[in-house]
Design an enzyme around this catalytic site. Structure first.
Site, PDB file in Angstrom:
ATOM      1  CG  PHE A 149      -0.283   0.476   2.558  1.00 32.85           C
ATOM      2  CD1 PHE A 149      -0.197   1.872   2.743  1.00 32.85           C
ATOM      3  CD2 PHE A 149       0.266  -0.413   3.394  1.00 32.85           C
ATOM      4  CE1 PHE A 149       0.498   2.311   4.101  1.00 32.85           C
ATOM      5  CE2 PHE A 149       1.130   0.046   4.513  1.00 32.85           C
ATOM      6  CZ  PHE A 149       1.338   1.359   4.909  1.00 32.85           C
ATOM      7  CE  LYS A 173      -3.135  -8.374  -4.483  1.00 31.85           C
ATOM      8  NZ  LYS A 173      -3.309  -7.596  -3.451  1.00 31.85           N
ATOM      9  CD  GLU A 176      -5.412  -6.036   0.290  1.00 34.77           C
ATOM     10  OE1 GLU A 176      -4.489  -5.941  -0.579  1.00 34.77           O
ATOM     11  OE2 GLU A 176      -5.824  -7.094   0.834  1.00 34.77           O
ATOM     12  NE  ARG A 177      -4.384  -2.371   4.444  1.00 39.50           N
ATOM     13  CZ  ARG A 177      -5.267  -3.527   4.494  1.00 39.50           C
ATOM     14  NH1 ARG A 177      -6.433  -3.501   4.085  1.00 39.50           N
ATOM     15  NH2 ARG A 177      -4.926  -4.718   5.111  1.00 39.50           N
ATOM     16  CB  SER A 226       4.771  -7.490   5.623  1.00 40.69           C
ATOM     17  OG  SER A 226       3.937  -8.459   5.197  1.00 40.69           O
ATOM     18  CB  CYS A 281      10.450  -0.323   2.753  1.00 43.89           C
ATOM     19  SG  CYS A 281      11.145   0.463   1.071  1.00 43.89           S
ATOM     20  CD  GLU A 383       8.722  -2.655   8.230  1.00 49.17           C
ATOM     21  OE1 GLU A 383       8.065  -3.700   7.963  1.00 49.17           O
ATOM     22  OE2 GLU A 383       9.369  -1.959   7.232  1.00 49.17           O
TER      23      GLU A 383
HETATM   24  P1  NAD Z   1       1.399  -6.857   3.237  1.00 47.42           P
HETATM   25  O1  NAD Z   1       2.529  -7.707   3.097  1.00 47.42           O
HETATM   26  O2  NAD Z   1       0.490  -6.869   3.921  1.00 47.42           O
HETATM   27  O3  NAD Z   1       0.732  -6.664   1.545  1.00 47.42           O
HETATM   28  C1  NAD Z   1       1.595  -6.728   0.499  1.00 47.42           C
HETATM   29  C2  NAD Z   1       0.818  -7.307  -0.635  1.00 47.42           C
HETATM   30  O4  NAD Z   1       0.736  -8.582  -0.273  1.00 47.42           O
HETATM   31  C3  NAD Z   1      -0.532  -6.681  -0.720  1.00 47.42           C
HETATM   32  O5  NAD Z   1      -0.969  -6.752  -2.378  1.00 47.42           O
HETATM   33  C4  NAD Z   1      -1.498  -7.628  -0.015  1.00 47.42           C
HETATM   34  O6  NAD Z   1      -2.649  -7.849  -0.695  1.00 47.42           O
HETATM   35  C5  NAD Z   1      -0.844  -8.933  -0.382  1.00 47.42           C
HETATM   36  N1  NAD Z   1      -0.942  -9.829   0.639  1.00 47.42           N
HETATM   37  C6  NAD Z   1      -1.238  -9.489   2.085  1.00 47.42           C
HETATM   38  N2  NAD Z   1      -1.427 -10.685   2.858  1.00 47.42           N
HETATM   39  C7  NAD Z   1      -1.341 -11.625   2.103  1.00 47.42           C
HETATM   40  C8  NAD Z   1      -1.292 -12.914   2.363  1.00 47.42           C
HETATM   41  N3  NAD Z   1      -1.658 -13.724   3.508  1.00 47.42           N
HETATM   42  N4  NAD Z   1      -1.166 -13.903   1.291  1.00 47.42           N
HETATM   43  C9  NAD Z   1      -0.679 -13.368   0.057  1.00 47.42           C
HETATM   44  N5  NAD Z   1      -0.628 -12.197  -0.252  1.00 47.42           N
HETATM   45  C10 NAD Z   1      -1.072 -11.257   0.968  1.00 47.42           C
HETATM   46  O7  NAD Z   1       2.404  -5.195   3.120  1.00 47.42           O
HETATM   47  P2  NAD Z   1       1.809  -3.672   3.097  1.00 47.42           P
HETATM   48  O8  NAD Z   1       1.330  -3.360   4.755  1.00 47.42           O
HETATM   49  O9  NAD Z   1       0.809  -3.465   1.897  1.00 47.42           O
HETATM   50  O10 NAD Z   1       3.153  -2.869   3.036  1.00 47.42           O
HETATM   51  C11 NAD Z   1       4.140  -2.540   4.110  1.00 47.42           C
HETATM   52  C12 NAD Z   1       5.324  -3.549   4.255  1.00 47.42           C
HETATM   53  O11 NAD Z   1       5.633  -3.405   2.829  1.00 47.42           O
HETATM   54  C13 NAD Z   1       6.164  -3.077   5.105  1.00 47.42           C
HETATM   55  O12 NAD Z   1       6.873  -4.362   5.760  1.00 47.42           O
HETATM   56  C14 NAD Z   1       7.465  -2.457   4.135  1.00 47.42           C
HETATM   57  O13 NAD Z   1       8.455  -2.411   4.643  1.00 47.42           O
HETATM   58  C15 NAD Z   1       7.334  -3.269   3.000  1.00 47.42           C
HETATM   59  N6  NAD Z   1       7.857  -2.630   1.670  1.00 47.42           N
HETATM   60  C16 NAD Z   1       9.097  -2.782   1.322  1.00 47.42           C
HETATM   61  C17 NAD Z   1       9.592  -2.444   0.231  1.00 47.42           C
HETATM   62  C18 NAD Z   1      10.890  -3.009  -0.205  1.00 47.42           C
HETATM   63  O14 NAD Z   1      11.295  -2.537  -1.256  1.00 47.42           O
HETATM   64  N7  NAD Z   1      11.809  -3.731   0.674  1.00 47.42           N
HETATM   65  C19 NAD Z   1       9.048  -1.285  -0.322  1.00 47.42           C
HETATM   66  C20 NAD Z   1       7.904  -0.804   0.147  1.00 47.42           C
HETATM   67  C21 NAD Z   1       7.345  -1.703   1.491  1.00 47.42           C
END
Ligand code: NAD
Length: 498
Positions: A149, A173, A176-177, A226, A281, A383
């Site tokens: 998101f 994909k 969804e936020r 994450s 991140c 984090e």
């Molecule tokens: P998230 O892991 O909750 O969601 C990321 C994606 O995974 C979304 O599209 C979501 O729909 C999907 N998802 C969520 N739960 C899932 C599941 N159980 N099974 C399969 N898919 C699932 O992350 P977020 O809250 O949207 O974003 C924040 C996180 O992203 C933080 O940890 C941040 O550090 C990380 N991030 C990392 C980078 C990087 O380049 N390393 C960059 C931006 C964000």
């Protein structure tokens, strides 16, 4: 209420699964839309449209593919304000910050305008008697991107721009936020001349992700989010025979040496710790001053600045930061702050009770500052992804270096110093992917590549830069012998060039 569906084969398509997720205005807490959550059949429809369109796109010469991106960049610049407002309205960050989000994606689109050069292969004339050998880079076929998101503009573009420029079709994909901007980007790609079916946006949650990971026609998956989900996506994609690059969470430290320009370091910490309410991140969430005097002076300078942060909705163009993305995020961050207090850290600035008049139901958390944080505390290990900075005091340089070295995550790190020797030593020894020397958020530019180490990244190729061209293409190597052919009969010994 507004319904957000999918974008398949160049058209808006309503969701049919019957499942939706709320999209909020984080500043007010109001539900402003419902986004469809795709079923397996809806994902499959996107794959079918990608499959039908991809061969012709791959056969389009690279200059023509590049021209779509030249035009797309022009459209992004034309619509920058409108796109940034759309992004902010679902994410909550300030409009200026959203412009940065979009521009960091736009820069990767500029980079892939060089695809005719980037995708050139290798050729060796006369690798053996009458033998020429050449390697070409062909698209994987259909790629998919699963995005977080926090950067709904930048990260989708980091993925789809190189994938599509290389001749792939792509299924995005988004989170969804905040799903509206990604759909708008797909519309603009069509306006820029991309054929229908090459960029599809399928909204959804775990169901859509699992459908991507098990789909037999998707060859490569890029994920950002994450760490637990990154690990899951990497393993599942690999089990299903797909290449995957998966980027996870972070805990970025900033080391402040006694010789650092302290005002510069404080400004850097303010922007990198509290910008986008810490939901980056590459946010700096741990400050490591070296020596008691440095620590005392640093904390003294930070407190008034954190107390005077201007916090507001995205419509406040003077705000330094906005709310968190959801109620759950707000509750989680406040819970972690409570745990820090319980575990003995000193909460010098407490933003837990921050309320903004007229926005009482928004997901705001005020800036927080912890001092005397130690590595065993949850606020150090986890984090937080909120506007919370932890100060961990180090006795000397070696102690400071050890902290990020031993941390689970390895995304980014920074050192503030006037000593080139210390900076060089630090950059050479640290086990982290992106290093800033007097730079707080060292996100590499489009023509270098982005990626962390340790639990911040799974897979071996980074985002953008030349790594992305490798990730989205397969190498094919051709050994050819002309014109005499196999005149002298069959060869039974392994051919070598001895
Ligand atoms: P998230 O892991 O909750 O969601 C990321 C994606 O995974 C979304 O599209 C979501 O729909 C999907 N998802 C969520 N739960 C899932 C599941 N159980 N099974 C399969 N898919 C699932 O992350 P977020 O809250 O949207 O974003 C924040 C996180 O992203 C933080 O940890 C941040 O550090 C990380 N991030 C990392 C980078 C990087 O380049 N390393 C960059 C931006 C964000």
């Amino acid at each position: 209420m507004k319904e957000i569906g999918h974008f398949i084969n160049g058209k808006h398509v309503q969701g049919t699964s019957g499942r939706t997720s709320n999209v909020y205005n984080p500043a007010t807490g109001e539900v402003q839309a419902a986004v469809a959550l795709a079923s397996d059949a809806e994902l499959r429809a996107a794959v079918e449209s990608a499959k039908a369109a991809q061969p012709k796109w791959a056969a389009t010469n690279p200059q023509r593919r590049a021209r779509v991106f030249f035009k797309f960049v022009e459209l992004l610049n034309r619509d920058l304000n409108e796109l940034a407002v759309l992004l902010s309205s679902e994410h909550g960050k300030t409009v200026e910050d959203s412009k940065g989000d979009i521009i960091r994606g736009l820069e990767v689109c500029e980079f892939v305008c060089g695809i005719p050069h980037l995708q050139k292969g290798e050729f060796t004339e006369g690798a053996g008697p009458a033998i020429d050998m050449y390697s070409i880079r062909q698209p994987v076929g259909i790629g998919a991107g699963i995005t977080p998101f926090n950067f709904p503009g930048m990260i989708p573009m980091w993925m789809f721009a190189p994938a599509i420029a290389c001749g792939n079709a792509f299924i995005l994909k988004p989170s969804e936020r905040d799903p509206s901007l990604p759909i708008r980007l797909a519309e603009l790609m069509i306006e820029a001349g991309l054929p229908a079916g090459i960029l599809n946006v399928v909204n959804g949650d775990k169901g859509a992700v699992d459908a991507i990971l098990t789909d037999p026609d998707i060859g490569a998956v890029s994920f950002v989010g994450s760490t637990p989900i990154a690990r899951y996506v990497y393993g599942t994609a690999a089990m299903n025979g797909k290449r995957a690059q998966c980027f996870g969470g972070a805990k970025n430290h900033m080391i402040i040496m006694p010789d650092a320009d302290l005002d510069q370091a404080v400004n850097a910490l303010m922007g990198a710790g509290y910008g986008s309410a810490g939901e980056r991140c590459m946010a700096v969430s741990v400050a490591v001053p070296v020596g008691e005097e440095t620590a005392n002076r640093l904390v003294e300078k930070l407190i008034p600045q954190i107390e005077s942060l201007r916090i507001g909705p995205y419509t406040d163009d003077k705000a330094d930061m906005g709310p968190l993305v959801t109620k759950e995020a707000q509750t989680r961050v406040k819970g972690l702050i409570d745990s820090g207090v319980e575990q003995g850290a000193k909460l010098l600035v407490d933003g837990r009770d921050f309320k903004l008049q007229g926005y009482e139901d928004g997901y705001f958390v005020g800036g927080c500052l912890f001092d005397h944080v130690t590595p065993d505390m949850d606020i150090y290990k986890t984090e937080i992804f909120g506007p919370v900075l932890s100060v961990v005091r180090a006795k000397n340089y070696e102690d400071a270096l050890e902290l990020p070295m031993k941390h689970e995550y390895g995304n980014g790190v920074a050192i503030y110093t006037r000593d080139g020797d210390a900076a060089r030593d630090f950059a050479s020894r640290i086990n982290i992917g992106m290093i800033g020397v007097n730079v707080p958020i060292p996100v590499p530019l489009a023509y270098h590549s982005f990626g962390g180490w340790k639990a911040s990244s799974f897979g071996d190729l980074n985002q953008h830069g030349t790594d992305s061209i490798k990730f989205w293409t397969k190498t094919k190597t051709i050994t050819s012998r002309w014109p005499s052919g196999i005149k002298s009969g069959a060869e039974f010994v392994m051919p070598t060039m001895k």
